[in-house]
Design an enzyme around this catalytic site. Structure first.
Site, PDB file in Angstrom:
ATOM      1  N   ASP A 159       0.954  -1.150   0.061  1.00 19.96           N
ATOM      2  CA  ASP A 159       0.114  -0.076  -0.122  1.00 19.96           C
ATOM      3  C   ASP A 159       0.961   1.136  -0.216  1.00 19.96           C
ATOM      4  OD1 ASP A 159      -1.542   2.021   0.725  1.00 19.96           O
ATOM      5  OD2 ASP A 159      -2.954   0.803   2.020  1.00 19.96           O
ATOM      6  N   LYS A 168      -6.320  10.148  -1.456  1.00 28.17           N
ATOM      7  CA  LYS A 168      -5.295  11.028  -0.645  1.00 28.17           C
ATOM      8  C   LYS A 168      -4.336  11.700  -1.531  1.00 28.17           C
ATOM      9  CE  LYS A 168      -7.214   9.007   2.824  1.00 28.17           C
ATOM     10  NZ  LYS A 168      -7.733   7.459   2.316  1.00 28.17           N
TER      11      LYS A 168
HETATM   12  N1  PLP Z   1      -4.970   2.709   2.682  1.00 28.99           N
HETATM   13  C1  PLP Z   1      -4.297   3.718   3.452  1.00 28.99           C
HETATM   14  C2  PLP Z   1      -3.012   3.650   3.781  1.00 28.99           C
HETATM   15  C3  PLP Z   1      -5.425   4.593   3.867  1.00 28.99           C
HETATM   16  O1  PLP Z   1      -4.995   5.536   4.878  1.00 28.99           O
HETATM   17  C4  PLP Z   1      -6.814   4.303   3.431  1.00 28.99           C
HETATM   18  C5  PLP Z   1      -7.719   5.318   3.691  1.00 28.99           C
HETATM   19  O2  PLP Z   1      -7.859   6.197   4.917  1.00 28.99           O
HETATM   20  C6  PLP Z   1      -7.138   3.405   2.486  1.00 28.99           C
HETATM   21  C7  PLP Z   1      -6.099   2.587   2.369  1.00 28.99           C
HETATM   22  C8  PLP Z   1      -8.505   3.217   2.138  1.00 28.99           C
HETATM   23  O3  PLP Z   1      -8.898   4.169   1.177  1.00 28.99           O
HETATM   24  P1  PLP Z   1     -10.382   4.542   0.979  1.00 28.99           P
HETATM   25  O4  PLP Z   1     -10.613   5.517   1.902  1.00 28.99           O
HETATM   26  O5  PLP Z   1     -10.182   5.511  -0.573  1.00 28.99           O
HETATM   27  O6  PLP Z   1     -11.338   3.614   0.640  1.00 28.99           O
END
Ligand code: PLP
Length: 384
Positions: free
Chosen positions: A170, A195
């Site tokens: 990620d 983000k």
């Molecule tokens: N991965 C990380 C590191 C995150 O901070 C987030 C959400 O805060 C996600 C994945 C999930 O993303 P989304 O809110 O766009 O579904």
């Protein structure tokens, strides 16, 4: 092409039918075909849409990967990656991950018969011990949310490769502007494009980038079969955001460094987590693995919850809000916001305390940001 050029041009050639310089928002669900199987590459917008295709190509190019796939959210992108798993399969994951990812693992995948082992991601060798013949995926995040711990991606990738297990990273916090996991040996990159990639806190989205053709085929199959795709306008907003990613990341990083240094010397602050601080236990790895240290800073405020309350309600420039990665500065309280879905004991085991606050440092003037934090910390002191 270099990164900043790719961000503006990859997948974004002038529109063939009109010459439009900016990729149009193809706000259409369907495409008129000249006859049976006679079409221009698009039949139905769940399966493919030109605005989304431009975003997918651009993100893949920035990550240095062969194939990109865009999704309706970061969690939809994660779910698509996890669709390669079957009941009985096992995943080894770093323990310090986004709370929603942990919830997806524990509350959605576990009841479907997938099992998870969590390890301290700071030590690469930890990923090897829990591997079994049933292990079909290794999952990491770096830097982690919210404690900014790093995982040595190249070292974990070497373990994954030796055991023929794909490694998913990620890359939401670092973005491809600062870190490219595929070049470090990872197989799958996942993003919440909500983000930094979108960058303006106005759109929810996700992306997956892979090189391997089989992984691409399987995840693309799921993208169409399960259908959690972004609409054309969301894809377009994200594409507009990504054009300035490198510039924004530079400013986020400069501001975050200043703020981390300010917090480090503040008597009301217990611990500051920022990979750009020489005191960060993995500062050397951060220098090696990243092209900058990013815009996320977390710290522990003294005085527990009452101090948190006073601090949060005194902020004027920082918005007290969920999410991260936008141009505006945000502050959140992980234990009751982003990580509320993680049980208290688990949170505390990971080091997320009642005083932990997370800052997404924006690109405002850093003097204003420091003044805002200073005033809020003073309010926290007088609450004691
Ligand atoms: N991965 C990380 C590191 C995150 O901070 C987030 C959400 O805060 C996600 C994945 C999930 O993303 P989304 O809110 O766009 O579904």
């Amino acid at each position: 092409m270099k990164f900043a050029t790719k961000a503006i041009h990859a997948g974004q050639a002038a529109d063939e039918s009109t010459g439009a310089t900016i990729v149009p928002i193809y706000q259409t669900s369907t495409y008129t075909q000249a006859g049976v199987h006679k079409h221009k590459g698009y039949e139905y917008s769940r399966s493919g849409n030109p605005t989304r295709a431009a975003l997918e190509e651009c993100i893949a190019s920035l990550e240095g990967g062969g194939n990109g796939l865009a999704f309706a959210s970061g969690l939809a992108a994660e779910t698509a990656v996890l669709s390669i798993l079957r009941p009985g399969d096992h995943v080894v994951s770093a323990a310090d991950i986004y709370g929603g990812t942990y919830r997806l693992f524990e509350k959605v995948l576990t009841p479907q018969g997938v099992s998870f082992s969590y390890v301290d991601g700071a030590i690469p060798a930890n990923f090897e011990a829990p591997l079994t013949p049933a292990t079909k995926l290794i999952w990491i995040e770096s830097p982690t949310n919210p404690l900014l711990q790093l995982v040595d991606i190249a070292a974990v990738a070497a373990i994954a490769r030796a055991h023929s297990v794909p490694l998913a990273v990620d890359n939401t916090f670092a973005t491809p502007a600062l870190q490219r996991p595929l070049a470090l040996g990872a197989d799958i990159v996942v993003h919440s494009t909500t983000k930094y990639i979108g960058g303006h806190s106005d759109v929810i989205g996700g992306a997956v980038v892979v090189n391997d053709a089989v992984l691409h085929r399987d995840i693309q199959f799921y993208q169409n079969a399960a259908g959690a795709v972004p609409g054309p306008f969301d894809a377009w907003l994200t594409l507009r955001g990504v054009k300035t990613l490198q510039l924004r990341m530079r400013q986020h990083g400069q501001n975050a460094q200043r703020i981390a240094e300010f917090l480090q010397t503040h008597p009301q602050v217990d611990a500051v987590h920022y990979p750009g601080l020489p005191a960060h236990p993995q500062h050397e790895l951060a220098k090696r693995q990243m092209d900058g240290f990013g815009g996320m800073v977390s710290f522990a405020i003294k005085g527990g919850r009452p101090a948190v309350e006073a601090f949060a309600s005194s902020l004027k420039v920082f918005a007290f809000a969920e999410s991260l990665g936008g141009v505006e500065s945000l502050c959140c309280y992980p234990s009751e916001m982003t990580h509320a879905s993680v049980a208290r004991e688990e949170r505390e085991r990971r080091g997320i305390t009642d005083g932990t606050l997370r800052l997404s440092v924006g690109i405002e003037d850093s003097d204003d940001l420091i003044d805002d934090l200073d005033a809020a910390l003073k309010a926290a002191v007088s609450s004691r």
